[in-house]
Design a protein around this motif. Structure first.
Motif, PDB file in Angstrom:
ATOM      1  N   UNK A  21      32.238  35.621  29.199  1.00 34.19           N
ATOM      2  CA  UNK A  21      32.656  36.369  28.015  1.00 34.19           C
ATOM      3  C   UNK A  21      33.685  37.433  28.360  1.00 34.19           C
ATOM      4  N   UNK A  22      33.417  38.194  29.417  1.00 35.16           N
ATOM      5  CA  UNK A  22      34.344  39.257  29.798  1.00 35.16           C
ATOM      6  C   UNK A  22      35.663  38.684  30.294  1.00 35.16           C
ATOM      7  N   UNK A  23      35.600  37.615  31.069  1.00 32.12           N
ATOM      8  CA  UNK A  23      36.835  36.988  31.555  1.00 32.12           C
ATOM      9  C   UNK A  23      37.663  36.424  30.407  1.00 32.12           C
ATOM     10  N   UNK A  24      36.980  35.853  29.398  1.00 31.31           N
ATOM     11  CA  UNK A  24      37.698  35.304  28.251  1.00 31.31           C
ATOM     12  C   UNK A  24      38.399  36.409  27.467  1.00 31.31           C
ATOM     13  N   UNK A  25      37.784  37.574  27.384  1.00 34.65           N
ATOM     14  CA  UNK A  25      38.421  38.687  26.685  1.00 34.65           C
ATOM     15  C   UNK A  25      39.659  39.169  27.438  1.00 34.65           C
ATOM     16  N   UNK A  26      39.601  39.169  28.764  1.00 32.44           N
ATOM     17  CA  UNK A  26      40.791  39.520  29.551  1.00 32.44           C
ATOM     18  C   UNK A  26      41.887  38.491  29.291  1.00 32.44           C
ATOM     19  N   UNK A  27      41.517  37.208  29.212  1.00 38.91           N
ATOM     20  CA  UNK A  27      42.492  36.159  28.888  1.00 38.91           C
ATOM     21  C   UNK A  27      43.166  36.430  27.549  1.00 38.91           C
ATOM     22  N   UNK A  28      42.424  37.021  26.631  1.00 42.72           N
ATOM     23  CA  UNK A  28      42.960  37.297  25.298  1.00 42.72           C
ATOM     24  C   UNK A  28      43.837  38.546  25.277  1.00 42.72           C
ATOM     25  N   UNK A  29      43.943  39.215  26.417  1.00 42.98           N
ATOM     26  CA  UNK A  29      44.826  40.373  26.504  1.00 42.98           C
ATOM     27  C   UNK A  29      44.137  41.718  26.498  1.00 42.98           C
ATOM     28  N   UNK A  88      44.281  37.211  34.385  1.00 46.63           N
ATOM     29  CA  UNK A  88      43.342  36.134  34.051  1.00 46.63           C
ATOM     30  C   UNK A  88      43.904  34.777  34.469  1.00 46.63           C
ATOM     31  N   UNK A  89      45.197  34.564  34.224  1.00 42.20           N
ATOM     32  CA  UNK A  89      45.815  33.285  34.592  1.00 42.20           C
ATOM     33  C   UNK A  89      45.816  33.097  36.103  1.00 42.20           C
ATOM     34  N   UNK A  90      46.112  34.166  36.828  1.00 41.19           N
ATOM     35  CA  UNK A  90      46.165  34.077  38.283  1.00 41.19           C
ATOM     36  C   UNK A  90      44.796  33.771  38.877  1.00 41.19           C
ATOM     37  N   UNK A  91      43.739  34.210  38.213  1.00 45.06           N
ATOM     38  CA  UNK A  91      42.386  33.994  38.727  1.00 45.06           C
ATOM     39  C   UNK A  91      41.718  32.758  38.129  1.00 45.06           C
ATOM     40  N   UNK A  92      42.426  32.085  37.245  1.00 41.96           N
ATOM     41  CA  UNK A  92      41.874  30.856  36.675  1.00 41.96           C
ATOM     42  C   UNK A  92      40.753  31.070  35.686  1.00 41.96           C
ATOM     43  N   UNK A 141      34.480  45.998  37.415  1.00 41.73           N
ATOM     44  CA  UNK A 141      35.154  45.013  38.257  1.00 41.73           C
ATOM     45  C   UNK A 141      34.145  44.158  39.020  1.00 41.73           C
ATOM     46  N   UNK A 142      33.014  44.751  39.393  1.00 39.32           N
ATOM     47  CA  UNK A 142      31.978  43.975  40.065  1.00 39.32           C
ATOM     48  C   UNK A 142      31.219  43.108  39.063  1.00 39.32           C
ATOM     49  N   UNK A 143      30.977  43.650  37.885  1.00 35.27           N
ATOM     50  CA  UNK A 143      30.216  42.923  36.870  1.00 35.27           C
ATOM     51  C   UNK A 143      30.927  41.655  36.438  1.00 35.27           C
ATOM     52  N   UNK A 144      32.242  41.688  36.335  1.00 35.43           N
ATOM     53  CA  UNK A 144      32.996  40.549  35.821  1.00 35.43           C
ATOM     54  C   UNK A 144      32.979  39.359  36.784  1.00 35.43           C
TER      55      UNK A 144
END
Length: 261
Positions: free
Chosen positions: A131-139, A202-206, A157-160
């Motif tokens: 969920x958190x990674x997807x939100x970063x993908x959304x900007x 997000x793109x760089x980390x896949x 940063x650790x939680x994600x």
């Protein structure tokens, strides 16, 4: 109607205090009538074996639901649960051997679902991460998400990326995801350059975007993101190339299996 002793008029007061007022007599009569009917039908069970209930209480304890929390969830007394597990130590009595059926049903009805777990209980972090990674993908910048979750930047940063999270953190992440997944960061005052930087990370980390997850699979560790709408099939690899997204492992495997067939 409450009597001076504090016990309400009814079946218990009829037997325990000898009250013979109309409400007590009616309640006692109804209880005895139901009891005789249950005995006639072979359904009278004033007590049931406590051991299955005790095992259930211990099993819930392994999920982080302590017996005092369980008492609140089940609506039973803490004293009764204590005696079920430990007996009456001051009086040297062994753990309870039998319990009322209604008490057993209340306790057995409590399951180790997310809503019943304590906020400090550690659980799988898959859904939280996604969920958190997807939100970063959304900007959404990680610093903004951390602020909204009342977390410091380092802990976020650790939680994600963390394999285990606390229930409280997971619930907060779910609430935040529900609030933001359809919201443009620009509408919340996030500068365009910061949103673009978040998408780049997000793109760089896949990391997979919101659209790659179904609500009923996002918490499933065995699920994989569907980047193309056909991931996990031979067609998925072709769509990856067309939309210029690196081919995911499920699509790569599907193509290899097709070639080997």
């Amino acid at each position: 109607m409450i009597a001076p002793s504090g016990r309400p008029h009814g079946h218990a007061k009829y037997h325990l205090e000898g009250c013979r007022c109309l409400p007590c007599r009616v309640a006692a009569s109804a209880y005895d009538r139901n009891r005789r009917r249950a005995i006639a039908y072979g359904r009278w069970q004033p007590f049931v074996d406590a051991e299955p209930v005790r095992q259930h209480v211990r099993a819930l304890g392994e999920f982080g639901i302590g017996w005092m929390r369980l008492a609140r969830l089940a609506g039973v007394s803490t004293g009764g649960l204590s005696k079920l597990l430990y007996g009456d130590r001051p009086r040297g009595l062994a753990p309870t051997k039998r319990v009322r059926p209604e008490t057993a049903l209340k306790i057995l009805a409590v399951e180790p679902v997310l809503e019943n777990l304590g906020d400090r209980t550690a659980i799988d972090g898959t859904g939280t991460r996604r969920r958190l990674q997807a939100l970063v993908c959304a900007g959404w910048p990680q610093s903004e998400l951390a602020r909204r979750m009342c977390m410091d930047r380092g802990n976020f940063a650790r939680t994600i990326d963390r394999s285990l999270v606390e229930v409280g953190t997971h619930k907060t992440a779910c609430t935040l995801y529900d609030q933001l997944w359809r919201t443009d960061p620009a509408e919340a005052g996030i500068p365009a350059h910061r949103a673009q930087a978040a998408r780049g990370i997000a793109a760089a980390r896949g990391w997979a975007p919101v659209g790659a997850w179904d609500d009923d699979r996002i918490d499933d560790p065995e699920a994989f993101p569907d980047w193309t709408g056909h991931c996990g099939t031979p067609r998925g690899r072709t769509i990856h190339y067309r939309i210029k997204i690196p081919v995911c492992q499920p699509c790569r495997q599907a193509a290899q299996q097709l070639a080997a067939a």
